[in-house]
Design an enzyme around this catalytic site. Structure first.
Site, PDB file in Angstrom:
ATOM      1  N   GLU A  43      60.843 -20.381   5.521  1.00  0.00           N
ATOM      2  CA  GLU A  43      60.317 -19.267   6.307  1.00  0.00           C
ATOM      3  C   GLU A  43      59.027 -19.644   7.034  1.00  0.00           C
ATOM      4  O   GLU A  43      57.954 -19.114   6.749  1.00  0.00           O
ATOM      5  CB  GLU A  43      60.185 -18.037   5.413  1.00  0.00           C
ATOM      6  N   HIS A 102      72.916  -5.405  -4.428  1.00  0.00           N
ATOM      7  CA  HIS A 102      71.731  -6.260  -4.326  1.00  0.00           C
ATOM      8  C   HIS A 102      71.399  -6.875  -5.672  1.00  0.00           C
ATOM      9  O   HIS A 102      71.297  -6.167  -6.674  1.00  0.00           O
ATOM     10  CB  HIS A 102      70.538  -5.429  -3.822  1.00  0.00           C
ATOM     11  N   GLU A 130      68.456  -9.206  -6.650  1.00  0.00           N
ATOM     12  CA  GLU A 130      67.238 -10.017  -6.498  1.00  0.00           C
ATOM     13  C   GLU A 130      67.000 -10.716  -7.833  1.00  0.00           C
ATOM     14  O   GLU A 130      66.945 -10.068  -8.878  1.00  0.00           O
ATOM     15  CB  GLU A 130      66.043  -9.134  -6.127  1.00  0.00           C
ATOM     16  N   HIS A 148      69.648 -14.535   0.242  1.00  0.00           N
ATOM     17  CA  HIS A 148      68.330 -14.692   0.869  1.00  0.00           C
ATOM     18  C   HIS A 148      67.551 -15.724   0.057  1.00  0.00           C
ATOM     19  O   HIS A 148      67.853 -15.955  -1.108  1.00  0.00           O
ATOM     20  CB  HIS A 148      67.594 -13.351   0.927  1.00  0.00           C
ATOM     21  N   GLU A 149      66.569 -16.343   0.713  1.00  0.00           N
ATOM     22  CA  GLU A 149      65.888 -17.504   0.122  1.00  0.00           C
ATOM     23  C   GLU A 149      66.968 -18.468  -0.408  1.00  0.00           C
ATOM     24  O   GLU A 149      66.955 -18.876  -1.578  1.00  0.00           O
ATOM     25  CB  GLU A 149      64.903 -17.104  -0.999  1.00  0.00           C
ATOM     26  N   GLU A 175      61.847  -9.086   8.729  1.00  0.00           N
ATOM     27  CA  GLU A 175      60.872  -8.552   7.772  1.00  0.00           C
ATOM     28  C   GLU A 175      59.447  -9.011   8.078  1.00  0.00           C
ATOM     29  O   GLU A 175      58.490  -8.292   7.809  1.00  0.00           O
ATOM     30  CB  GLU A 175      61.270  -8.924   6.341  1.00  0.00           C
TER      31      GLU A 175
END
Ligand code: NOJ
Ligand code: CA
Length: 680
Positions: free
Chosen positions: A182, A384, A386, A464-465, A489
């Site tokens: 990122e 989701h 995380e 993500h990541e 974001e």
């Protein structure tokens, strides 16, 4: 449409036949050219038996002779005293279909050279290097057979080099830094690159465009590039969890090292090389995979209006989710993402992945009721997970977590690995927890496990990541999209947000790797820091075409869509799945114009984005079907528009056009334009 299909079928048979017989005697070099003969690869050995490869195009060097080899932690390296003892070539021409994607019909047309290198002294070990040369570039991999003393490989480093022949400008992000993928892209002379991630994109002094990356990253560590001197780079594999960067049993073939080459920047966008170097679909029937647009309980958390954690500002409540489901159903969206639904977000969730449950909802989120309502409305929840990078903790619940979603009809899951680089956690063969890099072999294996487990439950995955995209969506079509760059974001947070050239850079860098869950569609323009976003509404609409993602979010708050039904209409109309893609015009980091034809439809869509400079770009509409008329529904930056001046100014107008016409795309500073061509 039917003509296209007939043409495709006519040449869709695989042709495999040898170009030349194997050489009987060791030779000092081997050579292969692309089907159009313009790109050539030559493999040579020098006086000390070091092997190199070189790539040229139209007789001009692109990659100067560059070393090949491999270093191990427990045995002598493969580098010196090598001789070419065998070389085999073959042609390949195959048509295949992408079940979803940026185009439907693919052609894998290449010439292959398999060079066997053997040590001329010592244990006389051997390995192959396989080159595939396409009209749009080169892929090569090491293929190491099982042999005495090499039943197992403990790889310390690959000795692969890329010595660029010509001066070039490079667009790159640093490797081995805490924020993983990122970073804002650097644009520097190639001699100023340090350690870079791939894809790295280069424009040579005479205008050739080159991208170095990899394909089919399976059971290995991700490759980065470290500049040694001048324009010479060597592979720098991501560290493993032990001394070795990679531990595998033989026989073993590494991922493909890829060099895409094009005259225009857009040639890199249209290149099919990465997918062609991946293995075919391993999942069988994938008709259950549904590309879709989605809304979600998300942007409001990034603006601090709601929380992932429980409490008075909890976002993922039953009532709030039902409102999103109804909105999705009313506007033709397939999915609703809900973040913060599960136990574990209270306290400092960043870096504390062991607190997460992937099966237990917060008491104010009735998962049964919510998913029942969604099913009744023909909408799916996007689940989701995380993990805060704690892959081991997630794996322990993985089967139960996917089983729960599968039973409730949840068709997609967004996973997340928020942790600094090197701070992911995996369980080693010794049973202990180890800190790991996001792109090291252990995490590559972890993602593979997640994708395969999800597929069993007919669930698509959006990490993500993540590990960078290397085209594995061909083999695992449920690996539909991922993050892996600075997404929208960063604009919510500000300080700084993404610069105005960010999207026009992504098109020719990160997006060459594959789809991205960038999460466009912000009309509200409020940021947490008060820093203005470098965008206009015109650009936000254009991103639905410019950035391909089979899970494509409309990321803003619902009230912002309700208050701009005019602009929102484009988001309602635009598909997330395509039959064809053309990169019509563009320069890296300056502007990009992309046109795509809807999957199974006749309508075309066009998206154009620019950097800080306002510009008018004229594009011929010759991608449209000849002889057919279209209504062009144009969404363009309006009077006074610009990211610093008025990001909301938008003009919507219609025109009749055909393939013989041109369109002038007027874009404001930081702006863009979106067009739907409705076939008549
Ligand atoms: C980072 C992701 O990119 C973002 O989309 C998500 O909301 C947070 N992690 C929390 O999981
Ligand atoms: Ca992220």
């Amino acid at each position: 449409m039917s003509n296209r299909l007939v043409r495709w079928l006519a040449v869709s048979m695989v042709t495999l036949f040898p170009l030349a017989a194997a050489a009987a005697e060791p030779r000092a070099s081997a050579r292969i050219a692309s089907p159009d003969t313009r790109i050539a690869v030559e493999v040579t050995t020098d006086n000390e038996g070091r092997a190199s490869y070189a790539v040229s195009r139209d007789g001009r060097p692109v990659v100067a002779p560059s070393r090949l080899g491999m270093m191990f932690t427990d045995t002598r390296k493969f580098e010196r005293n090598l001789a070419i003892v065998d070389q085999r070539t073959r042609r390949h021409d195959e048509r295949w279909e992408l079940p979803w994607g940026e185009r439907r019909h693919m052609r894998d047309h290449h010439n292959e050279l398999r060079v066997t290198l053997a040590e001329t002294s010592g244990p006389e070990r051997r390995f192959d290097v396989v080159f595939r040369v396409f009209d749009d570039g080169v892929g090569f991999r090491y293929d190491i057979p099982r042999q005495p003393g090499l039943e197992h490989l403990s790889i310390a480093e690959e000795l692969t080099e890329f010595d660029l022949a010509d001066p070039a400008t490079a667009w790159w992000i640093p490797a081995f830094e805490w924020n993983r993928e990122e970073y804002i892209y650097h644009r520097t002379p190639v001699e100023e690159v340090g350690q870079a991630q791939t894809p790295i994109t280069l424009r040579t002094a005479d205008g050739l465009h080159v991208s170095i990356h990899e394909a089919a990253l399976v059971d290995y560590s991700g490759m980065n590039l470290a500049r040694v001197d001048g324009r010479r780079f060597k592979a720098a594999l991501t560290p493993g969890i032990g001394i070795a960067k990679v531990e595998v049993a033989t026989p073993f073939a590494t991922p493909w090292r890829t060099i895409q080459i094009g005259e225009r920047a857009g040639d890199l966008v249209e290149s099919q090389l990465i997918l062609n170097l991946n293995a075919p679909n391993a999942l069988g029937d994938v008709s259950w995979i549904r590309p879709m647009k989605y809304v979600g309980i998300w942007w409001e958390m990034h603006l601090d209006r709601k929380t992932w954690a429980s409490g008075p500002k909890h976002g993922a409540t039953t009532a709030h989710t039902l409102r999103y489901i109804d909105f999705a159903a009313a506007n033709g969206f397939g999915g609703v993402l809900v973040e913060g639904w599960n136990i574990g977000w209270d306290g400092d969730w960043f870096g504390n992945g062991e607190t997460f449950s992937f099966t237990q909802a917060y008491p104010d989120f009735d998962i049964e009721a919510v998913t029942r309502h969604a099913r009744e409305k023909g909408v799916t929840l996007i689940g989701h997970h995380e993990t805060s990078g704690h892959a081991a903790h997630y794996e322990a619940q993985l089967e139960d977590a996917m089983d729960l979603y599968g039973r409730l009809g949840v068709q997609a899951v967004k996973t997340g690995y928020v942790a600094d680089a090197g701070q992911a956690k995996v369980r080693g063969d010794d049973g202990a927890l180890h800190y790991a890099w996001h792109e090291g072999q252990a995490m590559v294996r972890h993602h593979q496990k997640v994708v395969e487990t999800a597929a069993k439950h007919r669930i698509t995955v959006n990490p993500h990541e993540p590990v960078k995209d290397t085209g594995l969506r061909r083999t695992y079509p449920n690996l539909v999209t991922r993050e892996g760059a600075r997404g929208m974001e960063y604009n919510a947070w500000g300080q700084p947000g993404n610069p105005p050239e960010h999207e026009a850079t992504l098109v020719y860098t990160r997006l060459l790797a594959g789809p991205m869950d960038f999460t466009p569609g912000i009309f509200g323009m409020d940021t947490k820091s008060g820093t203005p976003m470098a965008t206009t509404i015109g650009k936000q609409l254009a991103l639905y075409v410019v950035i391909h993602s089979p899970l494509q979010m409309a990321a803003d708050l619902l009230e912002h869509y309700e208050s701009r039904p005019d602009a929102f209409q484009f988001i309602r109309d635009v598909p997330a799945d395509w039959d064809d893609t053309r990169a019509l015009a563009g320069e890296i980091g300056e502007f990009a114009v992309i046109a795509r034809r809807a999957r199974g439809g006749d309508d075309w869509y066009l998206g154009a984005v620019t950097d800080d400079a306002a510009r008018d770009i004229t594009v011929p509409l010759d991608f449209l079907e000849p002889g057919r008329r279209y209504t062009a529904q144009i969404y363009r930056d309006g009077e006074g528009a610009g990211w610093r001046t008025d990001p909301r100014s938008l003009v919507i107008e219609s025109r009749e056009v055909g393939a013989g016409d041109t369109l002038v795309l007027a874009m404001a500073s930081g702006g863009g334009q979106a067009v739907r061509f409705v076939a008549r």
